[in-house]
Scaffold this motif. Structure first.
Motif, PDB file in Angstrom:
ATOM      1  N   THR A 163       0.846  -1.197   0.000  1.00 20.17           N
ATOM      2  CA  THR A 163       0.000   0.000   0.000  1.00 20.17           C
ATOM      3  C   THR A 163       0.883   1.250   0.000  1.00 20.17           C
ATOM      4  O   THR A 163       0.660   2.185  -0.776  1.00 20.17           O
ATOM      5  CB  THR A 163      -0.914   0.021   1.250  1.00 20.17           C
ATOM      6  N   ASP A 216       0.785  11.682  14.963  1.00 23.94           N
ATOM      7  CA  ASP A 216      -0.012  10.502  15.327  1.00 23.94           C
ATOM      8  C   ASP A 216      -0.663  10.783  16.677  1.00 23.94           C
ATOM      9  O   ASP A 216      -0.134  11.563  17.474  1.00 23.94           O
ATOM     10  CB  ASP A 216       0.869   9.242  15.422  1.00 23.94           C
ATOM     11  N   ALA A 251      -4.207   8.122   8.320  1.00 20.40           N
ATOM     12  CA  ALA A 251      -4.854   7.671   9.557  1.00 20.40           C
ATOM     13  C   ALA A 251      -6.237   7.152   9.198  1.00 20.40           C
ATOM     14  O   ALA A 251      -6.351   6.137   8.509  1.00 20.40           O
ATOM     15  CB  ALA A 251      -4.911   8.814  10.563  1.00 20.40           C
TER      16      ALA A 251
HETATM   17  P1  NAD Z   1      -2.807   1.658  11.366  1.00 24.83           P
HETATM   18  O1  NAD Z   1      -3.884   1.481  12.359  1.00 24.83           O
HETATM   19  O2  NAD Z   1      -1.615   0.788  11.441  1.00 24.83           O
HETATM   20  O3  NAD Z   1      -2.288   3.168  11.403  1.00 24.83           O
HETATM   21  C1  NAD Z   1      -3.106   4.265  11.536  1.00 24.83           C
HETATM   22  C2  NAD Z   1      -2.359   5.257  12.432  1.00 24.83           C
HETATM   23  O4  NAD Z   1      -3.099   6.480  12.439  1.00 24.83           O
HETATM   24  C3  NAD Z   1      -2.262   4.784  13.890  1.00 24.83           C
HETATM   25  O5  NAD Z   1      -0.915   4.857  14.303  1.00 24.83           O
HETATM   26  C4  NAD Z   1      -3.164   5.734  14.636  1.00 24.83           C
HETATM   27  O6  NAD Z   1      -2.715   5.993  15.950  1.00 24.83           O
HETATM   28  C5  NAD Z   1      -3.088   6.977  13.769  1.00 24.83           C
HETATM   29  N1  NAD Z   1      -4.203   7.920  13.919  1.00 24.83           N
HETATM   30  C6  NAD Z   1      -5.530   7.655  14.075  1.00 24.83           C
HETATM   31  N2  NAD Z   1      -6.220   8.807  14.142  1.00 24.83           N
HETATM   32  C7  NAD Z   1      -5.314   9.802  14.013  1.00 24.83           C
HETATM   33  C8  NAD Z   1      -5.412  11.225  13.978  1.00 24.83           C
HETATM   34  N3  NAD Z   1      -6.576  11.869  14.123  1.00 24.83           N
HETATM   35  N4  NAD Z   1      -4.283  11.948  13.809  1.00 24.83           N
HETATM   36  C9  NAD Z   1      -3.083  11.335  13.677  1.00 24.83           C
HETATM   37  N5  NAD Z   1      -2.936   9.996  13.691  1.00 24.83           N
HETATM   38  C10 NAD Z   1      -4.027   9.255  13.867  1.00 24.83           C
HETATM   39  O7  NAD Z   1      -3.500   1.574   9.943  1.00 24.83           O
HETATM   40  P2  NAD Z   1      -2.809   1.364   8.528  1.00 24.83           P
HETATM   41  O8  NAD Z   1      -2.892  -0.063   8.170  1.00 24.83           O
HETATM   42  O9  NAD Z   1      -1.472   2.047   8.510  1.00 24.83           O
HETATM   43  O10 NAD Z   1      -3.804   2.146   7.578  1.00 24.83           O
HETATM   44  C11 NAD Z   1      -3.827   3.566   7.531  1.00 24.83           C
HETATM   45  C12 NAD Z   1      -4.934   4.037   6.607  1.00 24.83           C
HETATM   46  O11 NAD Z   1      -4.723   3.515   5.299  1.00 24.83           O
HETATM   47  C13 NAD Z   1      -6.337   3.550   6.999  1.00 24.83           C
HETATM   48  O12 NAD Z   1      -7.286   4.532   6.680  1.00 24.83           O
HETATM   49  C14 NAD Z   1      -6.548   2.323   6.152  1.00 24.83           C
HETATM   50  O13 NAD Z   1      -7.908   2.062   5.913  1.00 24.83           O
HETATM   51  C15 NAD Z   1      -5.845   2.752   4.882  1.00 24.83           C
HETATM   52  N6  NAD Z   1      -5.392   1.632   4.097  1.00 24.83           N
HETATM   53  C16 NAD Z   1      -4.539   0.722   4.632  1.00 24.83           C
HETATM   54  C17 NAD Z   1      -4.109  -0.344   3.852  1.00 24.83           C
HETATM   55  C18 NAD Z   1      -3.111  -1.340   4.388  1.00 24.83           C
HETATM   56  O14 NAD Z   1      -2.538  -2.083   3.577  1.00 24.83           O
HETATM   57  N7  NAD Z   1      -2.864  -1.377   5.671  1.00 24.83           N
HETATM   58  C19 NAD Z   1      -4.570  -0.477   2.547  1.00 24.83           C
HETATM   59  C20 NAD Z   1      -5.428   0.495   2.012  1.00 24.83           C
HETATM   60  C21 NAD Z   1      -5.831   1.545   2.814  1.00 24.83           C
END
Ligand code: NAD
Length: 367
Positions: A163, A216, A251
């Motif tokens: 991603t 974060d 996020a």
């Molecule tokens: P994750 O939970 O590992 O990371 C998200 C991070 O954002 C966390 O560290 C959390 O503490 C932080 N966060 C939450 N609210 C916040 C805010 N208001 N301000 C600052 N930081 C904040 O999730 P991820 O797997 O890294 O995914 C991140 C985003 O990407 C999500 O929206 C997810 O749906 C999207 N996404 C992820 C993937 C994947 O392969 N993991 C694929 C497509 C889309």
């Protein structure tokens, strides 16, 4: 079966069916199990192109309505993502209501796996915010309709590096469009959310010599990233007060809205979060009117889906990487289409995604 032409989501809808009807879903399943505390919603948006594949989010929603709305919006986003990426998959997504740091258990995930299994392949799950490959392993004890499994079980492991790579390429394409060069060296990039994807994205940006800001809600996440890379940390409240070239929401969704768009101090938005536009019509237009180039989320964050889809069809890391590479050209193609039609980039991407679904549906109808 049809696909609605990007209707707005009724944010004020409160009844379950009024929420569901606005987005043309095929099926929504509510899963409840008292002994394990499981409360989950599986939303299947569209299966014209194939089984609905999408991750399971574990999140402490403030209300059940909010959880349902998230499942509905995220699953529709998966339909668009799979379509525009050329995958033979439909769109689905699930949410489990709870605190991922406190409420997880083997029994809860296995019970959830049984619910997934009861759909007999119409929905295939994977990891998302709040869930990991290890959780998928538990789910996989009860159903074969699970991807994102650890490598030692023949899976592709964590999809986040894929991603992040796709987001990085989409960001470069946006830079090419906005600045005439895709070199990110010296560009100021704000990465909001340094979880799985955010941290890998920082790694790419660091290698290219970007000036990186990170934020974060968890201090330990910021510390983990700042101990590895040369980054400037910013408190979550300050994120829109810092002037940068590129804002990368990594996020949760909905960070592009009436309140934040006027405050944006950047030329490009390109990040991993799903559903970045709170209202895709209104806020896509607002960004365009503000002269900010938006790289549509479901186009550039498809790397993870590409990787788990590859797992479903017989895993090949090389094939996944090659498919991720195409995100760069696809993003440029969407910018061209948006320009030629004078429409927001998000709208252009939706049109392309819907066109493919319509064409395949027409072939099926003729059979
Ligand atoms: P994750 O939970 O590992 O990371 C998200 C991070 O954002 C966390 O560290 C959390 O503490 C932080 N966060 C939450 N609210 C916040 C805010 N208001 N301000 C600052 N930081 C904040 O999730 P991820 O797997 O890294 O995914 C991140 C985003 O990407 C999500 O929206 C997810 O749906 C999207 N996404 C992820 C993937 C994947 O392969 N993991 C694929 C497509 C889309």
């Amino acid at each position: 079966m049809s696909i609605a032409s990007t209707p707005g989501v009724d944010k004020n809808a409160t009844s379950v069916f009024s929420q569901i009807s606005t987005m043309d879903h095929e099926q929504v399943v509510f899963c409840f199990d008292q002994p394990t505390g499981l409360k989950a919603i599986i939303a299947i948006h569209n299966t014209i192109l194939g089984p609905a594949l999408g991750g399971t989010r574990f999140w402490n929603y403030s209300s059940e309505q909010e959880a349902l709305r998230d499942a509905l919006r995220l699953s529709r986003g998966m339909t668009y993502k799979a379509s525009i990426t050329g995958l033979h998959l439909g769109g689905g997504k699930a949410v489990i209501i709870g605190d991922a740091r406190k409420d997880k258990s083997e029994a809860l995930f296995r019970r959830y796996g049984q619910f997934v299994n009861s759909l007999n392949g119409r929905y295939i799950t994977a990891e998302d915010v709040g869930t990991t490959s290890a959780d998928m392993e538990w789910i996989g004890r009860e159903t074969r309709f699970v991807t994102g499994l650890p490598e030692y079980l023949g899976g592709g492991g964590d999809p986040s590096p894929f991603t992040a790579y796709g987001v990085y390429l989409g960001m470069k394409a946006a830079a090419k469009e906005a600045y005439g060069s895709d070199n990110l060296s010296g560009k100021k990039v704000m990465v909001q959310g340094v979880g799985h994807v955010g941290e890998y994205l920082v790694e790419h940006l660091h290698k290219e010599g970007a000036i990186i800001y990170v934020t974060d809600i968890y201090e330990d996440r910021m510390q983990a990233v700042s101990s590895r890379f040369n980054v400037i940390t910013v408190s979550p409240e300050e994120v829109f007060n810092v002037s940068v070239d590129i804002y990368a929401p990594c996020a949760l969704g909905g960070t592009l809205n009436d309140e934040t768009i006027p405050r944006l101090r950047c030329q490009i938005v390109a990040g991993a979060a799903n559903n970045q536009l709170e209202d895709e019509t209104e806020h896509g237009q607002m960004l365009m009117d503000s002269g900010i180039l938006y790289a549509p989320d479901f186009v550039i964050n498809a790397g993870g889906l590409i990787n788990v889809a590859s797992e479903w069809e017989g895993y090949s890391r090389e094939r996944s990487m090659a498919q991720c590479e195409r995100i760069y050209d696809r993003t440029l193609e969407i910018f061209r289409l948006a320009k030629s039609k004078n429409i927001p980039t998000a709208k252009a991407a939706q049109l392309l995604a819907e066109e493919r679904i319509r064409k395949i549906a027409a072939i099926h109808a003729r059979r």
